[in-house]
Design a protein around this motif. Sequence first.
Motif, PDB file in Angstrom:
ATOM      1  N   ALA A 573       0.818  -1.212   0.000  1.00  0.00           N
ATOM      2  CA  ALA A 573       0.000   0.000   0.000  1.00  0.00           C
ATOM      3  C   ALA A 573       0.849   1.259   0.000  1.00  0.00           C
ATOM      4  CB  ALA A 573      -0.921  -0.001   1.223  1.00  0.00           C
ATOM      5  N   LEU A 574       2.015   1.197   0.652  1.00  0.00           N
ATOM      6  CA  LEU A 574       2.888   2.365   0.754  1.00  0.00           C
ATOM      7  C   LEU A 574       3.963   2.371  -0.330  1.00  0.00           C
ATOM      8  CD1 LEU A 574       3.276   2.406   4.637  1.00  0.00           C
ATOM      9  CD2 LEU A 574       1.896   3.975   3.252  1.00  0.00           C
ATOM     10  N   GLY A 575       3.867   1.417  -1.277  1.00  0.00           N
ATOM     11  CA  GLY A 575       4.853   1.323  -2.348  1.00  0.00           C
ATOM     12  C   GLY A 575       5.050   2.603  -3.143  1.00  0.00           C
ATOM     13  N   PRO A 576       3.977   3.372  -3.425  1.00  0.00           N
ATOM     14  CA  PRO A 576       4.160   4.605  -4.212  1.00  0.00           C
ATOM     15  C   PRO A 576       5.021   5.646  -3.515  1.00  0.00           C
ATOM     16  CG  PRO A 576       1.866   3.895  -4.256  1.00  0.00           C
ATOM     17  CD  PRO A 576       2.555   3.053  -3.229  1.00  0.00           C
ATOM     18  N   PHE A 577       5.237   5.543  -2.227  1.00  0.00           N
ATOM     19  CA  PHE A 577       6.051   6.530  -1.507  1.00  0.00           C
ATOM     20  C   PHE A 577       7.508   6.075  -1.489  1.00  0.00           C
ATOM     21  CE2 PHE A 577       1.808   6.765   0.346  1.00  0.00           C
ATOM     22  CZ  PHE A 577       1.553   8.139   0.329  1.00  0.00           C
ATOM     23  N   ASP A 578       8.404   6.888  -1.995  1.00  0.00           N
ATOM     24  CA  ASP A 578       9.825   6.592  -1.865  1.00  0.00           C
ATOM     25  C   ASP A 578      10.282   6.948  -0.457  1.00  0.00           C
ATOM     26  OD1 ASP A 578      10.126   5.729  -4.488  1.00  0.00           O
ATOM     27  OD2 ASP A 578      10.428   7.787  -5.232  1.00  0.00           O
ATOM     28  N   GLY A 579      11.180   6.132   0.075  1.00  0.00           N
ATOM     29  CA  GLY A 579      11.725   6.461   1.397  1.00  0.00           C
ATOM     30  C   GLY A 579      10.850   6.005   2.553  1.00  0.00           C
ATOM     31  N   VAL A 580      10.040   4.961   2.350  1.00  0.00           N
ATOM     32  CA  VAL A 580       9.200   4.431   3.426  1.00  0.00           C
ATOM     33  C   VAL A 580       9.566   2.959   3.642  1.00  0.00           C
ATOM     34  CG1 VAL A 580       6.859   3.876   4.174  1.00  0.00           C
ATOM     35  CG2 VAL A 580       7.303   6.008   2.952  1.00  0.00           C
ATOM     36  N   ALA A 581       9.829   2.601   4.893  1.00  0.00           N
ATOM     37  CA  ALA A 581      10.132   1.209   5.243  1.00  0.00           C
ATOM     38  C   ALA A 581       9.077   0.706   6.219  1.00  0.00           C
ATOM     39  CB  ALA A 581      11.520   1.109   5.872  1.00  0.00           C
ATOM     40  N   VAL A 582       8.633  -0.525   6.004  1.00  0.00           N
ATOM     41  CA  VAL A 582       7.580  -1.106   6.842  1.00  0.00           C
ATOM     42  C   VAL A 582       8.119  -2.344   7.538  1.00  0.00           C
ATOM     43  CG1 VAL A 582       5.273  -2.110   6.895  1.00  0.00           C
ATOM     44  CG2 VAL A 582       5.800  -0.286   5.261  1.00  0.00           C
ATOM     45  N   ASP A 583       7.882  -2.396   8.824  1.00  0.00           N
ATOM     46  CA  ASP A 583       8.200  -3.590   9.597  1.00  0.00           C
ATOM     47  C   ASP A 583       7.026  -3.854  10.539  1.00  0.00           C
ATOM     48  OD1 ASP A 583       9.518  -5.782  10.533  1.00  0.00           O
ATOM     49  OD2 ASP A 583      11.162  -4.697  11.481  1.00  0.00           O
ATOM     50  N   THR A 584       7.015  -4.990  11.168  1.00  0.00           N
ATOM     51  CA  THR A 584       5.974  -5.300  12.158  1.00  0.00           C
ATOM     52  C   THR A 584       6.616  -5.887  13.405  1.00  0.00           C
ATOM     53  OG1 THR A 584       5.626  -7.443  11.067  1.00  0.00           O
ATOM     54  CG2 THR A 584       4.076  -5.675  10.532  1.00  0.00           C
ATOM     55  N   VAL A 585       5.980  -5.650  14.530  1.00  0.00           N
ATOM     56  CA  VAL A 585       6.379  -6.256  15.795  1.00  0.00           C
ATOM     57  C   VAL A 585       5.134  -6.832  16.438  1.00  0.00           C
ATOM     58  CG1 VAL A 585       8.354  -4.739  16.177  1.00  0.00           C
ATOM     59  CG2 VAL A 585       6.105  -4.062  17.038  1.00  0.00           C
ATOM     60  N   ILE A 586       5.337  -7.763  17.349  1.00  0.00           N
ATOM     61  CA  ILE A 586       4.223  -8.372  18.077  1.00  0.00           C
ATOM     62  C   ILE A 586       4.295  -7.912  19.521  1.00  0.00           C
ATOM     63  CG2 ILE A 586       3.168 -10.540  18.804  1.00  0.00           C
ATOM     64  CD1 ILE A 586       4.432 -11.807  16.285  1.00  0.00           C
ATOM     65  N   GLU A 587       3.262  -7.237  19.955  1.00  0.00           N
ATOM     66  CA  GLU A 587       3.211  -6.713  21.315  1.00  0.00           C
ATOM     67  C   GLU A 587       1.911  -7.147  21.969  1.00  0.00           C
ATOM     68  OE1 GLU A 587       3.620  -2.497  20.865  1.00  0.00           O
ATOM     69  OE2 GLU A 587       5.752  -2.603  20.310  1.00  0.00           O
ATOM     70  N   ASP A 588       2.027  -7.897  23.077  1.00  0.00           N
ATOM     71  CA  ASP A 588       0.839  -8.384  23.797  1.00  0.00           C
ATOM     72  C   ASP A 588      -0.130  -9.088  22.855  1.00  0.00           C
ATOM     73  OD1 ASP A 588       1.766  -7.387  26.237  1.00  0.00           O
ATOM     74  OD2 ASP A 588       0.926  -5.402  25.819  1.00  0.00           O
ATOM     75  N   ALA A 589       0.422  -9.984  22.037  1.00  0.00           N
ATOM     76  CA  ALA A 589      -0.356 -10.809  21.108  1.00  0.00           C
ATOM     77  C   ALA A 589      -1.063  -9.989  20.035  1.00  0.00           C
ATOM     78  CB  ALA A 589      -1.359 -11.673  21.856  1.00  0.00           C
ATOM     79  N   THR A 590      -0.574  -8.779  19.769  1.00  0.00           N
ATOM     80  CA  THR A 590      -1.135  -7.914  18.734  1.00  0.00           C
ATOM     81  C   THR A 590      -0.045  -7.539  17.743  1.00  0.00           C
ATOM     82  OG1 THR A 590      -2.774  -7.001  20.251  1.00  0.00           O
ATOM     83  CG2 THR A 590      -2.285  -5.712  18.278  1.00  0.00           C
ATOM     84  N   VAL A 591      -0.375  -7.592  16.456  1.00  0.00           N
ATOM     85  CA  VAL A 591       0.575  -7.178  15.425  1.00  0.00           C
ATOM     86  C   VAL A 591       0.526  -5.669  15.289  1.00  0.00           C
ATOM     87  CG1 VAL A 591       1.194  -7.342  12.993  1.00  0.00           C
ATOM     88  CG2 VAL A 591       0.357  -9.369  14.207  1.00  0.00           C
ATOM     89  N   VAL A 592       1.678  -5.028  15.424  1.00  0.00           N
ATOM     90  CA  VAL A 592       1.787  -3.569  15.325  1.00  0.00           C
ATOM     91  C   VAL A 592       2.723  -3.244  14.159  1.00  0.00           C
ATOM     92  CG1 VAL A 592       2.488  -1.437  16.477  1.00  0.00           C
ATOM     93  CG2 VAL A 592       1.411  -3.288  17.800  1.00  0.00           C
ATOM     94  N   ALA A 593       2.263  -2.360  13.271  1.00  0.00           N
ATOM     95  CA  ALA A 593       3.101  -1.928  12.154  1.00  0.00           C
ATOM     96  C   ALA A 593       4.031  -0.816  12.609  1.00  0.00           C
ATOM     97  CB  ALA A 593       2.233  -1.450  11.003  1.00  0.00           C
ATOM     98  N   VAL A 594       5.286  -0.907  12.201  1.00  0.00           N
ATOM     99  CA  VAL A 594       6.279   0.134  12.488  1.00  0.00           C
ATOM    100  C   VAL A 594       6.726   0.696  11.138  1.00  0.00           C
ATOM    101  CG1 VAL A 594       8.499   0.668  13.531  1.00  0.00           C
ATOM    102  CG2 VAL A 594       7.009  -1.056  14.580  1.00  0.00           C
ATOM    103  N   VAL A 595       6.330   1.927  10.866  1.00  0.00           N
ATOM    104  CA  VAL A 595       6.585   2.547   9.559  1.00  0.00           C
ATOM    105  C   VAL A 595       7.582   3.684   9.739  1.00  0.00           C
ATOM    106  CG1 VAL A 595       5.562   3.708   7.582  1.00  0.00           C
ATOM    107  CG2 VAL A 595       4.273   1.937   8.794  1.00  0.00           C
TER     108      VAL A 595
END
Length: 625
Positions: A573-595
């Motif tokens: 979804a964020l592919g059109p933006f240059d300079g954006v990196a997406v990662d995810t972490v799991i916190e308290d059994a919830t997936v959180v996106a780190v952009v």
Amino acid sequence: MTGASLWPRYAEPADLAAIEAVPLADRHLPESTYALLCRAAAWWPDRPATTVLPDAERWREPVRRTFAELLADVHRYANLLRELGIRRGDAVALMSPNCADLIPATLAAQLAGIAAPLNGGLSRDHLTELLRLSGARVLITAGPELAPDIWATARDLAPGLDAILVLRPTGAAGEPAALPAVDGVRVGYLADLAAGHDDAAFDGEPPAASELAALFHTGGTTGAPKLAAHTHANEVADAWMIAANSLLDVGSAVFAALPLFHVNALVVTLLAPLFKGQHAVWAGPLGYREPALYGQFWKIVAEHRIAAMSAVPTVYAVLAQCPVDADIASLRYAMVGASPLPAAVREGFQAHTGVTLVEGYGLTEATCASARSFPGDPRPGTVGQRLPYQRMKVVHPETGEELPRGETGVLAISGPTVIPGYVVGHDETGYVLDGLGKLRDGWLDTGDLARLDADGFVHLAGRAKDLIIRGGHNIDPAMIEDALLAHPEVTAAGAVGRPDEHSGEVPVAYVTLAPGATVTEDALLTWAAGHVPERAAAPKAVTVLDALPVTDVGKPYKLALRADATRRALAEALGPFDGVAVDTVIEDATVVAVVTVASEVDEPKVSATLARYTVPARLTTEGNP
């Protein structure tokens, strides 16, 4: 006590009603795991109880104990623990791969106090928290010869302990390595320190049925670990239910290869054999994870006349490729569990060996086993019929109301194997236990989706929290997984929801393939579209992995798959933006996106894009925390 009152006929599903016509109390089961061992030693003192292999290459050089010798070592070790101050309500932590001395050490911990097995592969933070929860001040652990990595972890955990008792490898010869001194902590080899203690009797009072026998950690790889509290009555009852299997006679040999921090290893391959004087043959410290084991496996089966074994599907998939180079006619009960059994694995193993694979079901909070299948009445697609004296029902996931047979809901269990609770703290009377929302009025919420058929057999349908909700429509991931597992080259499958801006989430799947497989991801996507019975459930993508993620206790770990699916969806979804990196972490059994965005990126537009998804997200600028 022997005879029909203790051992009713239990060979087919129809036997259940006759078994339960006799109340469990009238079976006169032993009071504790110690009483069970004492009875075995009295009835079969000279019969082999355990044979432990040093490793696969040296399988002809095992260490054996008779039932009388096993009891003697348990007395020695328990009396040492008592000398160290262990009393009935005190936990003894055990952190080691399997070895000959870990078996009596575990039983001794349950006699002198409470066994608290630990997976040495857990993170230091997890292990520290589990020690805190258990209150253990004595640690029995692998030494530098047996497992250097675990020994290093044990030394890091030393602060706050009173004693560290060290185990050597099975069959170790010669002088052991010198152990370093640790300030304020007694450190020594378990066998040496226990050598002078009485082996004829235990110096303290034996445990009662209602007292705690063990604290088993359960849960995934993230969030706070939980300690499930087993009573002696829980463990003895479940062990009897397993031992009641009429296919396994007195004196039969069983193969053990799972680590003793796992309830299956304790209940199925240590305690249950004590009921019938059965011989447990234990693999080396790596168990099924030792590649060399597979080249020797059928010879080991033949040598010890192994009658029963249990393993996960991947083990049977490998064994189906190993030439049967010995007489394995003794093997008649091969149990599989922990993850779905692919039809290709079932058919391949059975064609290769002539042995029927039977599925089972259980969980730590119900001690271990709760359902079993029958080789003479195979019912592929089910994990079996409930075990005697356990009760099962399926309830609505929101209202808790019991559902009719055939409808899918959350599986609930009650009966003598359901734990009293999880350890949440301590007070002046001992451990504080709490159901943590999983125990209500004697019923355990398993968290598993299932249905019960007309014969009471359990059909699992995934984890309740793993439901994929597409536009308000609930999709059972099991129907996707079953369709993919039907492909002859697929060995494992996991389906999860991927975030979607229109439907909330859509199904995607991850698979592993058999060695030499040539099928492509696109071909699997087409296969799934043609085999998933519900159009909305057809996955939008199929990704091939080397292995599906599992938790620290070996169970399928869907959260990691959801995290990967989330990362892929947001990165697209964020592919059109240059300079954006997406990662995810799991916190308290919830997936959180780190952009993370570069300073020149239009951050409000990135935020607006993320807002189209129901995913918790943290937006940071590159170079800033």
